[in-house]
Design an enzyme around this catalytic site. Structure first.
Site, PDB file in Angstrom:
ATOM      1  N   LEU A   5      -4.479   1.326   3.715  1.00 41.36           N
ATOM      2  CA  LEU A   5      -5.817   1.133   3.174  1.00 41.36           C
ATOM      3  C   LEU A   5      -6.681   0.263   4.073  1.00 41.36           C
ATOM      4  O   LEU A   5      -7.853   0.570   4.318  1.00 41.36           O
ATOM      5  CB  LEU A   5      -5.729   0.512   1.774  1.00 41.36           C
ATOM      6  N   ASP A  36      -3.305  -8.076  11.540  1.00 42.95           N
ATOM      7  CA  ASP A  36      -1.993  -7.631  11.091  1.00 42.95           C
ATOM      8  C   ASP A  36      -0.956  -8.609  11.629  1.00 42.95           C
ATOM      9  O   ASP A  36      -1.237  -9.389  12.553  1.00 42.95           O
ATOM     10  CB  ASP A  36      -1.695  -6.210  11.602  1.00 42.95           C
ATOM     11  N   ASN A  50      -7.932  -7.753   2.419  1.00 47.35           N
ATOM     12  CA  ASN A  50      -7.017  -6.686   2.020  1.00 47.35           C
ATOM     13  C   ASN A  50      -5.547  -7.050   2.189  1.00 47.35           C
ATOM     14  O   ASN A  50      -4.680  -6.434   1.583  1.00 47.35           O
ATOM     15  CB  ASN A  50      -7.334  -5.435   2.845  1.00 47.35           C
ATOM     16  N   TYR A  89       2.538 -10.275  -8.122  1.00 48.35           N
ATOM     17  CA  TYR A  89       1.415  -9.439  -7.684  1.00 48.35           C
ATOM     18  C   TYR A  89       0.316  -9.386  -8.747  1.00 48.35           C
ATOM     19  O   TYR A  89      -0.882  -9.474  -8.432  1.00 48.35           O
ATOM     20  CB  TYR A  89       1.955  -8.040  -7.382  1.00 48.35           C
ATOM     21  N   LYS A 142      -3.493 -10.662  -8.109  1.00 51.36           N
ATOM     22  CA  LYS A 142      -4.633  -9.754  -8.194  1.00 51.36           C
ATOM     23  C   LYS A 142      -5.578 -10.119  -9.336  1.00 51.36           C
ATOM     24  O   LYS A 142      -6.801  -9.969  -9.211  1.00 51.36           O
ATOM     25  CB  LYS A 142      -4.145  -8.313  -8.342  1.00 51.36           C
TER      26      LYS A 142
END
Length: 311
Positions: free
Chosen positions: A19, A38, A91, A157, A161
């Protein structure tokens, strides 16, 4: 292609593949210069090459987000290489899925550090630059259906989020006066995680074969490819969305959604307040009749998408 982001500079964390790479490539196609991020140098360099080969501009920062030092490095690289910063897309993330009794402190802390703390440190650093330099910036944080609904085995997670969405709403208030907007995108797309789920296999198999995903996935479930999400990220980064702030927007396949902000579903009053007895006698039935759903429930696959019976 319209170059509505020409002259803009974006940082996209976790953008070596998946993504994040789709977001970075779309921003570059729209004219933005992009800082790729990254933890794998080879992956990051390949992402930069892909953007450059398409006529865009990109550089890489190889580092794990989470610390203030990496956030400073990302912003400093954008300014040193391209002269400014306008857009931040947070992201980057990792998964350590386990049910609560099996989840270790390290499993929890690692996910929180990358997703939640990484979003915080990068947004703080980017906004500091925006405010100091009079930039009406764009911050686009990536959420998840898990943060909205919960999901078995994803305590860490889900917490991260959901926390990101809470920060987005707070930052939208704090940064509004400066002209900076902050929004969350909730993608539903084929990723390394969904690739392991049998329910999504027909869609992923079709995509791997270069064929359109079945309408059931794209329309009924709002499930698609990474590229299906990228357009929303570029839209929120553009001047066209200058008046969109503090929103949580879901997108996938052929579907886009605006998530409601939490509001009371039912309100009841009682003179003198509520005791255990009055809650039991007067409110218990109301509560049971109005309990909110948890998790996501997917409809059964249509017959034509059911796996063939094993012989």
């Amino acid at each position: 292609m319209v170059q509505e982001l020409s002259g803009r500079v974006a940082i996209v964390t976790g953008s070596g593949r998946g993504l994040g790479l789709a977001y970075a490539r779309e921003l570059a196609r729209r004219g933005a210069s992009v800082v790729i991020n990254d933890v794998d140098a080879e992956v990051a360099d390949a992402a930069v090459s892909a953007i450059v080969d398409e006529g865009g501009s990109a550089v890489a920062v190889v580092a794990p987000v989470g610390t203030s030092e990496v956030a400073k490095q990302l912003v400093a690289t954008a300014v040193a290489e391209f002269g400014r910063l306008d857009i931040l897309v947070t992201n980057a993330g990792v998964l350590r899925d386990k049910s609560i009794l099996k989840m270790t402190d390290d499993d929890f802390d690692t996910v929180i550090a990358v997703h939640l703390r990484g979003t915080f440190t990068c947004a703080r650093e980017a906004y500091g630059y925006f405010k100091e330099n009079g930039v009406a910036g764009r911050i686009i944080a990536i959420g998840s259906p898990t943060g909205q609904r919960g999901n078995f085995g994803q305590t860490n997670y889900a917490a991260a989020k959901a926390g990101i969405v809470g920060m987005v709403r707070t930052w939208a208030l704090e940064m509004k006066k400066s002209g900076t907007t902050v929004n969350a995108v909730v993608p539903v797309a084929a990723t390394a995680m969904t690739r392991t789920v049998p329910y999504f296999k027909p869609a992923i198999d079709a995509d791997d074969a270069g064929q359109p995903m079945p309408d059931f996935y794209r329309k009924d479930l709002g499930f698609g490819t990474a590229d299906d999400v990228a357009g929303l990220v570029s839209y929120l980064a553009s001047d066209a969305a200058a008046d969109v702030n503090g929103q949580v927007i879901g997108i996938g396949g052929d579907r886009v959604q605006i998530y409601t902000h939490p509001e009371a579903a039912v309100t009841a009053y009682r003179d003198g307040g509520w005791s255990v007895e009055s809650l039991t006698d007067e409110f218990g039935d109301i509560l049971r009749e109005n309990q909110q759903s948890i998790g996501e429930e997917f409809p059964p696959l249509p017959a034509e998408l059911q796996p063939a019976p094993s012989v």
